[in-house]
Write a protein that holds these residues in place. Structure first.
Motif, mmCIF file in Angstrom:
data_model
loop_
_atom_site.group_PDB
_atom_site.id
_atom_site.type_symbol
_atom_site.label_atom_id
_atom_site.label_comp_id
_atom_site.label_asym_id
_atom_site.label_seq_id
_atom_site.Cartn_x
_atom_site.Cartn_y
_atom_site.Cartn_z
ATOM 1 N N CYS A 24 0.864 -1.194 -0.057
ATOM 2 C CA CYS A 24 -0.051 -0.026 -0.214
ATOM 3 C C CYS A 24 1.066 1.032 0.100
ATOM 4 O O CYS A 24 2.021 1.283 0.697
ATOM 5 C CB CYS A 24 -1.002 0.094 1.252
ATOM 6 S SG CYS A 24 -2.067 -1.289 1.315
ATOM 7 N N GLN A 29 -4.875 3.589 2.272
ATOM 8 C CA GLN A 29 -5.288 2.582 1.396
ATOM 9 C C GLN A 29 -5.065 1.140 2.074
ATOM 10 O O GLN A 29 -6.070 0.235 1.858
ATOM 11 C CB GLN A 29 -3.768 2.564 0.276
ATOM 12 C CG GLN A 29 -4.204 1.485 -0.788
ATOM 13 C CD GLN A 29 -3.154 1.317 -2.000
ATOM 14 O OE1 GLN A 29 -2.305 2.142 -1.736
ATOM 15 N NE2 GLN A 29 -3.438 0.829 -3.012
ATOM 16 N N PHE A 30 -4.318 0.894 3.093
ATOM 17 C CA PHE A 30 -4.065 -0.329 3.868
ATOM 18 C C PHE A 30 -5.554 -0.487 4.691
ATOM 19 O O PHE A 30 -6.060 -1.703 4.594
ATOM 20 C CB PHE A 30 -3.031 -0.503 4.742
ATOM 21 C CG PHE A 30 -2.988 -1.572 5.796
ATOM 22 C CD1 PHE A 30 -2.585 -2.762 5.141
ATOM 23 C CD2 PHE A 30 -3.154 -1.605 7.021
ATOM 24 C CE1 PHE A 30 -2.905 -4.123 5.959
ATOM 25 C CE2 PHE A 30 -3.299 -2.738 7.759
ATOM 26 C CZ PHE A 30 -3.066 -4.041 7.388
#
Length: 90
Positions: A24, A29-30
């Protein structure tokens, strides 16, 4: 043990490989990948006079039950889960 270094690593290691190994470009995003995975984990809090099959409602216990039942996938269940596009929002 209840320290974050023990609990955090136990929790992280309980996640499927495609979540743990996802590259990521940001924390957000993670978090989107993790949130999408967590929607597949049953939420079964203990309620008086009702029983749950897992030892507790914790993520490692729920994932262990999913593995035992054959419902745990170590790869994404469909293309929309992986990869998650990065929108640049933060």
């Amino acid at each position: 043990m209840t320290s974050i270094s023990y609990r955090g690593s136990t929790l992280f290691n309980a996640l499927p490989r495609y979540v743990r190994d996802k590259e990521c470009s940001s924390v957000d995003q993670f978090k989107r990948v993790l949130d999408r995975f967590l929607t597949s984990v049953p939420d079964q809090p203990k309620i008086p006079h009702y029983s749950i099959r897992a030892l507790s409602n914790s993520i490692p216990d729920q994932l262990a039950l999913m593995r035992a039942d054959g419902n745990f996938m170590d790869s994404p269940p469909h293309d929309t889960l992986y990869p998650v596009p990065f929108t640049g929002e933060g």
